[in-house]
Design an enzyme around this catalytic site. Sequence first.
Site, mmCIF file in Angstrom:
data_model
loop_
_atom_site.group_PDB
_atom_site.id
_atom_site.type_symbol
_atom_site.label_atom_id
_atom_site.label_comp_id
_atom_site.label_asym_id
_atom_site.label_seq_id
_atom_site.Cartn_x
_atom_site.Cartn_y
_atom_site.Cartn_z
ATOM 1 N N SER A 142 52.375 -57.549 -12.679
ATOM 2 C CA SER A 142 53.490 -56.876 -12.030
ATOM 3 C C SER A 142 53.157 -55.400 -11.977
ATOM 4 C CB SER A 142 54.775 -57.094 -12.853
ATOM 5 O OG SER A 142 55.807 -56.219 -12.463
ATOM 6 N N TYR A 155 59.411 -57.881 -20.915
ATOM 7 C CA TYR A 155 58.710 -58.158 -19.660
ATOM 8 C C TYR A 155 57.583 -57.145 -19.452
ATOM 9 C CZ TYR A 155 58.156 -59.253 -14.656
ATOM 10 O OH TYR A 155 57.661 -59.623 -13.425
#
Length: 260
Positions: A142, A155
């Site tokens: 990401s 995350y």
Amino acid sequence: MQLKDKVAFITGAASGIGKEIAIVYAREGAKIVIADLNQEAAQATAAELKAAGGQAIGVGADVTDEAQVEAAVQAAVAAFGGIDILVSNAGIQIVHPVEEFSFADWKKMLAIHLDGAFLTTRACLKHMYAQGRGGSVIYMGSVHSKEASVLKAPYVTAKHGLIGLCKTVAKEGAKHNVRANVICPGFVRTPLVEKQIPEQAKTLGISEQDVIKNVMLKETVDGEFTTTDDVAAVALLFAAFPTNALTGQSLVVSHGWFMQ
């Protein structure tokens, strides 16, 4: 066809980014293993690919469960004779400020994103090494592999960790002609992201439109979401690249949100 007769094991592939990668790989001649926590959805996606002329199977697997991962990979090998490509894509999102994050949710996030990547990598590498024809390991990172955002401590931590795992696999796998790389998308409007919009609006005390415009897309050059097509195109590049010249790398696909 760039991936003719290659076997691709894709986790979290019953929907979203994983499904789009599976569609593109199948179009390029790969044999597809749809691995997903939802076995019924995995089999339905595999049926769609077969209806379109591809070769595919669907298997159920919790990527945090060692036995389930090993069994799913064995099912793939039994069906198609080996593993050439792993796309470690399974993931979830839970958002809270650090001081409110439960330890259980922290562990759940790291288990799915990091433990899952490790377990699927280990299971697939054994076959890639043994079959002697090389391979490609692709991690779904990401922009949060490079940057941080509020409310996403586990995350961000996990996505940073994938880069370290990737670099190690790239070094260890080189003598077997196995490459490892990370795709780092910006916000893609998948169900995972759709779920975050109202959650962040509530936590931050702003409107959903403000979350999209001033949180998610604020740093992009054009105010646009990354698409599943964008990500799948990079996944094809990494899977089809013919040499170790492209390994241990992370490529950001984010409309300029993060620039290297």
